[in-house]
Design an enzyme around this catalytic site. Structure first.
Site, mmCIF file in Angstrom:
data_model
loop_
_atom_site.group_PDB
_atom_site.id
_atom_site.type_symbol
_atom_site.label_atom_id
_atom_site.label_comp_id
_atom_site.label_asym_id
_atom_site.label_seq_id
_atom_site.Cartn_x
_atom_site.Cartn_y
_atom_site.Cartn_z
ATOM 1 N N ASP A 36 -17.082 27.364 -65.068
ATOM 2 C CA ASP A 36 -16.994 26.214 -65.198
ATOM 3 C C ASP A 36 -18.688 25.582 -65.676
ATOM 4 O O ASP A 36 -18.988 24.714 -64.238
ATOM 5 C CB ASP A 36 -16.144 25.576 -64.793
ATOM 6 C CG ASP A 36 -14.992 25.758 -64.785
ATOM 7 O OD1 ASP A 36 -14.662 26.036 -65.602
ATOM 8 O OD2 ASP A 36 -14.281 25.329 -63.568
ATOM 9 N N GLU A 207 -8.865 21.473 -73.054
ATOM 10 C CA GLU A 207 -9.461 21.986 -72.002
ATOM 11 C C GLU A 207 -11.406 21.653 -72.003
ATOM 12 O O GLU A 207 -11.615 21.546 -72.778
ATOM 13 C CB GLU A 207 -8.994 21.934 -70.614
ATOM 14 C CG GLU A 207 -9.125 24.097 -71.155
ATOM 15 C CD GLU A 207 -9.219 25.021 -69.864
ATOM 16 O OE1 GLU A 207 -7.654 24.655 -69.187
ATOM 17 O OE2 GLU A 207 -9.604 25.592 -69.992
ATOM 18 N N HIS A 273 -16.522 26.536 -71.335
ATOM 19 C CA HIS A 273 -16.150 25.742 -70.728
ATOM 20 C C HIS A 273 -17.704 25.444 -70.263
ATOM 21 O O HIS A 273 -18.397 25.639 -69.585
ATOM 22 C CB HIS A 273 -15.614 25.875 -69.569
ATOM 23 C CG HIS A 273 -15.355 24.900 -68.602
ATOM 24 N ND1 HIS A 273 -14.333 24.041 -68.000
ATOM 25 C CD2 HIS A 273 -16.431 23.559 -68.017
ATOM 26 C CE1 HIS A 273 -14.816 23.170 -67.564
ATOM 27 N NE2 HIS A 273 -15.458 22.954 -67.262
ATOM 28 N N ARG A 303 -16.083 35.083 -63.408
ATOM 29 C CA ARG A 303 -16.435 34.519 -65.348
ATOM 30 C C ARG A 303 -18.228 33.992 -64.474
ATOM 31 O O ARG A 303 -18.477 33.328 -63.486
ATOM 32 C CB ARG A 303 -15.763 32.992 -64.842
ATOM 33 C CG ARG A 303 -14.196 33.772 -65.786
ATOM 34 C CD ARG A 303 -13.741 32.314 -66.336
ATOM 35 N NE ARG A 303 -12.956 32.150 -64.557
ATOM 36 C CZ ARG A 303 -12.583 31.063 -64.635
ATOM 37 N NH1 ARG A 303 -11.788 30.232 -65.549
ATOM 38 N NH2 ARG A 303 -12.635 29.800 -63.111
#
Length: 335
Positions: A36, A207, A273, A303
């Site tokens: 993120d 999202e 994201h 990630r």
């Protein structure tokens, strides 16, 4: 002869710097881990952050391509108890109305589940967000539990968009803001999962909404679709005209296909994201996102944050291309 040699020595550093500037490159990922990722810019500085789970840290750098050389500064830690004591996710830093604000998602460690995930905000009046005091402004009063709140200002009005848990799926909700920590009562569902590529991994999810304005003024919201543990996690796109009522669902058009998706050929999986930023000279548009470097890596700390330049199509929509290969040199943002 000596004079000529001296002249050459004096000129060499300038030539070396020029060559370095002309051929400056970097490789993805910027860090070995960073779910993120988010970048904010102000006064020639980049401020970076990503999900750490129990705290929020900021990296400060003049050169985002050299992020790994910056040292993170922890600016806030989750309390031991309370509604924001666990699962601190997706922090975003914004400079609004003369102050810095940090928006983040969190839950109560006693009830660490979707029904208890909410958006929170911190405020800092210092010029440098890595300094000063962060004041807790509390939980945003959203109509539903949810995550991944973002804020943007358009035509002098502030808007908040987040991913709301509604039944067995996640929708995007937009709300005008009275100020940076208060939402208006008008909270409108502008998008829900409708395509198969938004339903991979066993969940129907929209999202990570992020605002982007095109060169002609057209308004875009990217979002991450499907479950983050699926390799098919990808970016979708909502678009609206420059003068549209953004709180009217009819103002928004959804892309029929993902606008940024995995590239097995380049070894990049589950990209999503994201955020956006400009090159130091303001001439280039860049996207920052996280992705996995292997298949079936799911949704964990592997990630990593990556950046790449994107362009604009003739119709004014963004063209993100495909995720560039891990470890392949790219030209750094222009200075």
């Amino acid at each position: 002869m000596l004079a000529a040699l001296a002249a050459m020595l004096l000129c060499a550093p300038v030539a070396a710097r020029t060559a370095t500037a002309a051929t400056a490159t970097f490789t993805n990922p910027l860090l070995p881990s960073g779910p993120d990722p988010w970048v904010a810019q102000r006064d020639g500085w980049y401020y970076y952050t990503h999900t750490l789970g129990d705290r929020i840290a900021l990296w400060k750098t003049r050169d985002i391509a050299r992020l790994a050389e910056a040292s993170p500064v922890t600016v806030w830690r989750a309390p031991k108890n309370g509604p924001n004591s666990a699962s601190v996710w997706a922090p975003e830093l914004h400079y609004l109305r003369g102050k810095w604000y940090l928006y983040y998602s969190a839950s109560d460690r006693r009830h660490d589940d979707d029904a208890h995930r909410h958006s929170f905000v911190l405020e800092n009046a210092a010029d440098d967000p890595t300094r000063g005091t962060w004041v807790d402004k509390g939980m945003l009063k959203t109509a539903h539990p949810g995550i991944d709140g973002t804020v943007f200002e358009l035509h002098g009005r502030l808007y908040f968009v987040y991913s709301a848990y509604i039944g067995d799926h996640s929708d995007l909700i937009i709300a005008p803001m009275a100020n940076p920590w208060m939402l208006s009562p008008r909270q409108v569902d502008i998008a829900h999962p409708t395509h198969q590529w938004e339903m991979q991994g066993g969940r129907r999810i929209l999202e990570g909404p992020e605002f982007l304005q095109g060169p002609s003024g057209k308004v875009f919201l990217t979002y991450s679709a499907s479950a983050c543990w699926s390799d098919d996690y990808a970016l979708g796109l909502l678009s609206a005209s420059a003068d549209a009522d953004l709180a009217d669902p009819a103002s928004w058009t959804k892309s029929a296909q993902p606008v940024f998706a995995q590239s097995a050929a380049n070894g990049v999986y589950a990209p999503g994201h994201n955020g956006f930023f400009k090159s130091p000279d303001g001439k280039q548009d860049w996207i920052i996102y996280h992705a996995n470097a292997g298949p079936n890596w799911k949704c964990d700390k592997r990630r990593s944050p990556r950046i790449q330049r994107f362009d604009w199509r003739g119709d004014g929509s963004p063209d993100f291309g495909v995720p560039v290969k891990t470890g392949v040199p790219q030209a750094a943002p222009s200075r």
